[in-house]
Design a protein around this motif. Structure first.
Motif, PDB file in Angstrom:
ATOM      1  N   PRO A   1      -2.182 -89.966  -6.301  1.00  0.00           N
ATOM      2  CA  PRO A   1      -3.390 -90.493  -6.952  1.00  0.00           C
ATOM      3  C   PRO A   1      -3.364 -91.987  -7.293  1.00  0.00           C
ATOM      4  O   PRO A   1      -4.384 -92.654  -7.197  1.00  0.00           O
ATOM      5  CB  PRO A   1      -3.520 -89.667  -8.232  1.00  0.00           C
ATOM      6  N   GLY A   2      -2.242 -92.553  -7.744  1.00  0.00           N
ATOM      7  CA  GLY A   2      -2.226 -93.974  -8.131  1.00  0.00           C
ATOM      8  C   GLY A   2      -2.976 -94.198  -9.432  1.00  0.00           C
ATOM      9  O   GLY A   2      -3.436 -93.242 -10.074  1.00  0.00           O
ATOM     10  N   ASP A   3      -3.107 -95.482  -9.851  1.00  0.00           N
ATOM     11  CA  ASP A   3      -3.728 -95.692 -11.156  1.00  0.00           C
ATOM     12  C   ASP A   3      -4.968 -96.580 -11.118  1.00  0.00           C
ATOM     13  O   ASP A   3      -5.288 -97.272 -12.059  1.00  0.00           O
ATOM     14  CB  ASP A   3      -2.701 -96.221 -12.174  1.00  0.00           C
ATOM     15  N   ASP A   4      -5.693 -96.571  -9.998  1.00  0.00           N
ATOM     16  CA  ASP A   4      -7.015 -97.212 -10.019  1.00  0.00           C
ATOM     17  C   ASP A   4      -8.012 -96.209 -10.601  1.00  0.00           C
ATOM     18  O   ASP A   4      -7.629 -95.127 -11.049  1.00  0.00           O
ATOM     19  CB  ASP A   4      -7.413 -97.689  -8.608  1.00  0.00           C
ATOM     20  N   ALA A   5      -9.306 -96.566 -10.621  1.00  0.00           N
ATOM     21  CA  ALA A   5     -10.293 -95.704 -11.290  1.00  0.00           C
ATOM     22  C   ALA A   5     -10.288 -94.292 -10.694  1.00  0.00           C
ATOM     23  O   ALA A   5     -10.308 -93.300 -11.429  1.00  0.00           O
ATOM     24  CB  ALA A   5     -11.676 -96.328 -11.190  1.00  0.00           C
TER      25      ALA A   5
ATOM     26  N   LEU B   1      -7.153 -92.390 -11.809  1.00  0.00           N
ATOM     27  CA  LEU B   1      -7.241 -91.936 -13.203  1.00  0.00           C
ATOM     28  C   LEU B   1      -8.092 -90.677 -13.296  1.00  0.00           C
ATOM     29  O   LEU B   1      -7.768 -89.738 -14.013  1.00  0.00           O
ATOM     30  CB  LEU B   1      -7.852 -93.046 -14.079  1.00  0.00           C
ATOM     31  N   MET B   2      -9.182 -90.655 -12.537  1.00  0.00           N
ATOM     32  CA  MET B   2     -10.058 -89.482 -12.585  1.00  0.00           C
ATOM     33  C   MET B   2      -9.364 -88.257 -11.990  1.00  0.00           C
ATOM     34  O   MET B   2      -9.548 -87.144 -12.451  1.00  0.00           O
ATOM     35  CB  MET B   2     -11.371 -89.766 -11.849  1.00  0.00           C
TER      36      MET B   2
ATOM     37  N   LEU C   1     -11.775 -92.401 -20.464  1.00  0.00           N
ATOM     38  CA  LEU C   1     -10.950 -92.112 -19.299  1.00  0.00           C
ATOM     39  C   LEU C   1     -10.965 -93.257 -18.285  1.00  0.00           C
ATOM     40  O   LEU C   1      -9.940 -93.611 -17.705  1.00  0.00           O
ATOM     41  CB  LEU C   1     -11.488 -90.821 -18.658  1.00  0.00           C
ATOM     42  N   LEU C   2     -12.138 -93.860 -18.093  1.00  0.00           N
ATOM     43  CA  LEU C   2     -12.258 -94.911 -17.075  1.00  0.00           C
ATOM     44  C   LEU C   2     -11.819 -96.288 -17.575  1.00  0.00           C
ATOM     45  O   LEU C   2     -11.500 -97.170 -16.790  1.00  0.00           O
ATOM     46  CB  LEU C   2     -13.705 -94.994 -16.579  1.00  0.00           C
TER      47      LEU C   2
ATOM     48  N   LEU D   1     -11.664 -97.507  -5.716  1.00  0.00           N
ATOM     49  CA  LEU D   1     -11.404 -96.243  -5.012  1.00  0.00           C
ATOM     50  C   LEU D   1     -10.118 -96.291  -4.206  1.00  0.00           C
ATOM     51  O   LEU D   1      -9.715 -95.287  -3.630  1.00  0.00           O
ATOM     52  CB  LEU D   1     -12.533 -95.922  -4.041  1.00  0.00           C
ATOM     53  N   GLY D   2      -9.531 -97.479  -4.098  1.00  0.00           N
ATOM     54  CA  GLY D   2      -8.308 -97.604  -3.307  1.00  0.00           C
ATOM     55  C   GLY D   2      -8.548 -97.345  -1.832  1.00  0.00           C
ATOM     56  O   GLY D   2      -7.620 -97.057  -1.083  1.00  0.00           O
TER      57      GLY D   2
END
Ligand code: HEM
Length: 443
Positions: free
Chosen positions: A216-220, A223-224, A103-104, A156-157
């Motif tokens: 949410p966006g697509d950083d770590a 994705l979580m 996932l990460l 974490l953005g």
């Protein structure tokens, strides 16, 4: 397995209860001394557990790859780690681990990684300019803030802004608790402070999660937040919080350590520093660094490998034995702890001649000493659970080094203790005090 014919590894289990914990935590030569006495496998008793230390490329391969089914990651790390870092990737096993690693993964490879370069440069540039104004500084804590800001913005953005200093301080307190000899839960104790710091960090991360829920966006973190398992269930907020805490922790403590020793080693070896500067000049970089530029920095890559070899931030990894095994004729029973030793493996003179010497040429394509024996260079672990953030860390370190080499000079101040201290992550005792100046002539 029948253990009647095989003996346990040699070594001493020290005093009742505390075993050899004090020596392990306070003596930087703990492993070296025992290895000289007993060889590549020996027993001890540290942090309240019967432990076997295994050193060398063969042992690394055994633990990290060929016999990894004999070991549990989650059961191996000391209890302080489990409590302070929670049930995160580092401490998971089997399917649960595979699911979360997969996932990460996208946040650390390909497209995502390529998108990080500009932000890394912007943050690094801000710190470099600030140090130029400061003129004299202690580098280790400064680098810690810088790497923390990078991890927190990119993974974490979040934009920690002026909270950086306090967040970085909480991480230092959390890290100090990882190897606390007496885990006393009082507000004045090292461990008590670490627990309080963990709670404050988790509360901060929770706020960041709430801010991101609608977008949410697509950083770590994104994705979580978006993922669902095969039953359609999302990760719980608690699960996301501990994974994010681990990423922030793993993502900056270790990189800080390697960058600090990079700066130290370059200053101590002017001919290597000059060659590294020449490589940068030859690349003719005029504006922002591109991924292509980074790929061309082959001498810098050799230097980073040599820093990894001689100053590995993490001294070793811990596992619990779930299937008894025999190594080099010695029997290791179930439920014992095993630690593969990164730093002493890198000192094997059969693989790395003159191992104490800082010599990036050992990683040139002609010599490539590490390629002659598998699992001889393991500063980022190895096998299927190789460091998830390797490419992220390499990119960050190369960008930092390139900007530093092209635009700045630094001088190590006298009267400081530069002895590498391995606990909790390798650092020079005085934190590396330097005089820092721009190398560009100003009109
Ligand atoms: C110079 C920088 C770094 C060094 C020296 C380093 C070192 C290591 C080592 C030695 C391991 C394996 C531990 C074991 O076998 O028990 C590891 C695993 C890991 N590292 Fe790194 N690391 C670095 C940077 C990073 C970064 C930047 C991240 C993420 C942002 C990261 C995330 C992880 C994770 C999640 C694992 C566990 C992987 C798994 O178990 O599947 N590391 N790292």
């Amino acid at each position: 397995m029948n253990n009647s014919s095989q003996s346990l590894p040699p070594g001493s289990t020290g005093l009742p209860i505390i075993g050899e914990t004090i020596q392990f935590l306070l003596d930087p030569n703990f492993a070296d001394k025992r290895e000289k006495q007993y060889g590549c496998i020996y027993k001890t008793n540290i942090l309240g557990r019967k432990t076997v230390f295994m050193t060398g490329a063969q042992a690394n391969k055994f633990i990290l790859s060929s016999h990894m089914d004999c070991f549990s990651w989650g059961g191996g790390w000391p209890n302080n780690f489990k409590e302070l870092l929670g049930r995160s990737l580092f401490l998971q096993d089997g399917e649960e681990h595979q699911r979360n690693r997969k996932l990460l993964m996208p946040a650390f490879h390909g497209q995502a990684l390529a998108g990080y370069a500009i932000t890394m440069q912007q943050i690094i540039s801000k710190y470099l300019k600030n140090w130029e104004i400061q003129k004299e500084l202690t580098w280790f804590p400064e680098l810690k803030q810088m790497t923390f800001e990078i991890a927190s913005v990119l993974l974490l953005g979040s934009s920690p802004g002026d909270k950086i200093q306090i967040l970085s301080q909480w991480f230092t307190e959390l890290t100090n608790g990882l190897f606390a000899i007496f885990p006393i839960r009082k507000s004045w104790s090292k461990y008590g402070k670490a627990l309080a710091a963990r709670d404050k960090l988790l509360a901060y991360i929770e706020q960041e999660i709430e801010k991101r829920r609608s977008n949410p966006g697509d950083d770590a973190l994104g994705l979580m937040l978006q993922t669902r398992d095969e039953n359609g269930d999302r990760l719980t907020t608690e699960e996301i919080k501990v994974q994010a805490l681990l990423l922030l922790f793993a993502g900056h403590e270790t990189t800080t350590s390697m960058l600090t020793f990079l700066c130290l080693a370059l200053e101590q070896h002017p001919e290597i520093l000059n060659k590294a500067r020449r490589e940068q000049e030859q690349l003719g970089i005029e504006s922002d660094l591109t991924l292509q530029n980074l790929k061309q920095m082959t001498y810098l890559e050799q230097i980073l490998k040599e820093v990894e070899r001689l100053y590995p931030p993490v001294g070793g990894g811990f596992r619990r034995v779930i299937k008894p095994f025999v190594f080099e004729g010695y029997y290791v029973p179930q439920d014992w702890i095993v630690s593969y030793r990164i730093n002493s493996s890198h000192q094997d003179s059969n693989i790395f001649p003159n191992p104490q010497q800082f010599d990036p040429e050992r990683f040139s394509s002609d010599r490539a000493e590490h390629k002659q024996t598998e699992y001889s260079l393991v500063g980022f672990g190895g096998g299927p659970r190789f460091c998830l953030g390797y490419a992220f860390a390499q990119m960050e370190m190369k960008i930092f080094a390139s900007m530093l080499l092209r635009h700045y000079t630094w001088e190590i101040l006298s009267d400081q203790d530069l002895t590498p201290d391995p606990i909790p992550t390798l650092h020079p005792r005085s934190g590396l005090k330097v005089k820092f100046t721009s190398s560009q002539v100003k009109n």
